[in-house]
Scaffold this motif. Sequence first.
Motif, PDB file in Angstrom:
ATOM      1  N   ASP A 267       0.873  -1.170   0.000  1.00 53.08           N
ATOM      2  CA  ASP A 267       0.000   0.000   0.000  1.00 53.08           C
ATOM      3  C   ASP A 267       0.913   1.223   0.000  1.00 53.08           C
ATOM      4  N   ARG A 272      -1.059   2.523   6.847  1.00 57.24           N
ATOM      5  CA  ARG A 272      -2.024   1.514   6.393  1.00 57.24           C
ATOM      6  C   ARG A 272      -1.333   0.154   6.194  1.00 57.24           C
ATOM      7  N   ASP A 294       4.180   2.565  -4.251  1.00 56.51           N
ATOM      8  CA  ASP A 294       3.228   3.355  -5.029  1.00 56.51           C
ATOM      9  C   ASP A 294       2.889   2.559  -6.292  1.00 56.51           C
ATOM     10  N   ALA A 295       1.647   2.101  -6.368  1.00 59.19           N
ATOM     11  CA  ALA A 295       1.237   1.228  -7.485  1.00 59.19           C
ATOM     12  C   ALA A 295       1.247   1.949  -8.831  1.00 59.19           C
ATOM     13  N   ASP A 311      -6.982  -3.678  -6.427  1.00 61.15           N
ATOM     14  CA  ASP A 311      -8.242  -3.213  -5.818  1.00 61.15           C
ATOM     15  C   ASP A 311      -8.119  -1.693  -5.621  1.00 61.15           C
TER      16      ASP A 311
HETATM   17  C1  LIG Z   1     -10.066   0.025  -1.897  1.00 60.51           C
HETATM   18  S1  LIG Z   1      -8.779   0.216  -0.788  1.00 60.51           S
HETATM   19  C2  LIG Z   1      -8.112  -1.409  -0.738  1.00 60.51           C
HETATM   20  C3  LIG Z   1      -8.860  -2.369   0.136  1.00 60.51           C
HETATM   21  C4  LIG Z   1      -8.100  -3.667   0.305  1.00 60.51           C
HETATM   22  N1  LIG Z   1      -7.759  -4.273  -0.963  1.00 60.51           N
HETATM   23  C5  LIG Z   1      -8.852  -4.672   1.147  1.00 60.51           C
HETATM   24  O1  LIG Z   1      -9.438  -5.606   0.624  1.00 60.51           O
HETATM   25  O2  LIG Z   1      -8.822  -4.519   2.378  1.00 60.51           O
HETATM   26  C6  LIG Z   1      -7.605   1.049  -1.767  1.00 60.51           C
HETATM   27  C7  LIG Z   1      -6.233   1.158  -1.115  1.00 60.51           C
HETATM   28  O3  LIG Z   1      -5.350   1.718  -2.097  1.00 60.51           O
HETATM   29  C8  LIG Z   1      -4.395   2.486  -1.439  1.00 60.51           C
HETATM   30  N2  LIG Z   1      -3.772   3.352  -2.454  1.00 60.51           N
HETATM   31  C9  LIG Z   1      -4.216   4.528  -2.960  1.00 60.51           C
HETATM   32  N3  LIG Z   1      -3.372   4.981  -3.911  1.00 60.51           N
HETATM   33  C10 LIG Z   1      -2.382   4.057  -4.016  1.00 60.51           C
HETATM   34  C11 LIG Z   1      -1.210   3.958  -4.807  1.00 60.51           C
HETATM   35  N4  LIG Z   1      -0.888   4.902  -5.697  1.00 60.51           N
HETATM   36  N5  LIG Z   1      -0.406   2.888  -4.621  1.00 60.51           N
HETATM   37  C12 LIG Z   1      -0.722   1.933  -3.726  1.00 60.51           C
HETATM   38  N6  LIG Z   1      -1.801   1.971  -2.935  1.00 60.51           N
HETATM   39  C13 LIG Z   1      -2.633   3.019  -3.085  1.00 60.51           C
HETATM   40  C14 LIG Z   1      -5.169   3.172  -0.339  1.00 60.51           C
HETATM   41  O4  LIG Z   1      -4.313   3.567   0.696  1.00 60.51           O
HETATM   42  C15 LIG Z   1      -6.156   2.072   0.082  1.00 60.51           C
HETATM   43  O5  LIG Z   1      -5.635   1.385   1.175  1.00 60.51           O
END
Ligand SMILES: C[S@@+](CC[C@H](N)C(=O)[O-])C[C@H]1O[C@@H](n2cnc3c(N)ncnc32)[C@H](O)[C@@H]1O
Length: 412
Positions: A267, A272, A294-295, A311
């Motif tokens: 994440d 988190r 960072d995805a 996700d």
């Molecule tokens: C929908 S939530 C994920 C829920 C998780 N998959 C679960 O089942 O518990 C989206 C997540 O993406 C993360 N996020 C947002 N932008 C991101 C990025 N650029 N790279 C990685 N993670 C990211 C957020 O911090 C958040 O925790």
Amino acid sequence: MKNARLSAFDMLYDIIYGGAYSNIVLEKGIKTVESKDKAFASRLVYGVVERRLSLDYAINKFLNGKTKPKVKILLYIGAYQVLYMDKIPDAVAVFETVSLCDNIGLSYYKKLINAVLHRIIDYKTEFDSIDDLSIKYSCPQHLINMWTKMYGRDNVADILESINNRPPVFAIPNSKYVDAEELHYELLSAEIDCEIFNDVVKINSSFDLSELKAFNDGLFYIEDYSSYSCANALGAKFDDVVLDLCSAPGGKAFTIAQSGATVYAYDIYEHRVELIKKSAQRLDLSNIITGINDALIYNANIPVADKIICDVPCSGFGIIRRKPEIRYKNLDDIKELPQIQYNILSTSSKYLKSGGVIIYSTCTLNKKENEQVVDRFLKDNKNFSLVKSKTVFPTKNGGDGFFYTILKKTND
Ligand SMILES: C[S@@+](CC[C@H](N)C(=O)[O-])C[C@H]1O[C@@H](n2cnc3c(N)ncnc32)[C@H](O)[C@@H]1O
């Protein structure tokens, strides 16, 4: 300990005028309320946030012009009890709400609040028969229009029916220790009102489950049923390497890890990632490896994977019943999301082995963030094909609104 209505007042002020999230404010604020009043205070807070648009409509009929934010909150609290809490006599709702004025330095406004609430009581029958969907369900018209265009009237009726219901809570058994039947028995023994729901346990009481021994012993975790089904759809196997690139708080990673696969859970936010780590330890899922990443940016240190789950962050229109303020989002504020989601999917797909599968998912009901992102990706990546696409509409006793697509990378 504070009076339940006074606590609700403080929490609503932080949510409505401070922009705080209702679930976060409630988690902290509810601790100041006596046990016997917790359910009432929590219903008032969630109820007012949910019904704010409908309450504004009723209040504005009898209030001439704008008023102070604190007065507005008191009117919301009083009007919500009058219009939506049948078990509270109108006279009690008005008396208790007006009495709060002295506690918060608004004695001057007692007469006004009393008068508006009495006018709303007289208006109740007419209010109950309003058939304008936006006012009836407290949902902005632009959102209803968008859903109608994308999903048709019948589905919109179901979505609107669901958004003001308290959502079910699902306890997912940690298969290392228990199956659904055994977990059900454990929870019943701890006097938790619950029932078996497919292969998980649905909780019917509002007890703080994290206080339970079964929780602290790692017997289960909390995850919405639609999200759980999406993680299962990945079909992970014991010797798979799986990447979960937007992983926190980790629900899907925990479900996938039960297959025995090695799960890399990333994440972007350190705090988190700590949430994933802590829960994985509690569940004794040592096959989850966590990291900050960072995805959006390709990272050569991330291993190539058999399966990937992507996700992505989204507008959350499938989980309005859990976070009621989401419905009031301005559509302009979410218009950048599809590009970000597309970029995350494109970057993530680069880690996939030939013949591997990737799931793209969101907890929103918005084709611009769902089908259109996938269509664009498939158009730009001819070496991927669509295996399955599923939109789940929220149901009263079932999972949240959700979307996922399974894509397969063809052998090079
Ligand atoms: C929908 S939530 C994920 C829920 C998780 N998959 C679960 O089942 O518990 C989206 C997540 O993406 C993360 N996020 C947002 N932008 C991101 C990025 N650029 N790279 C990685 N993670 C990211 C957020 O911090 C958040 O925790």
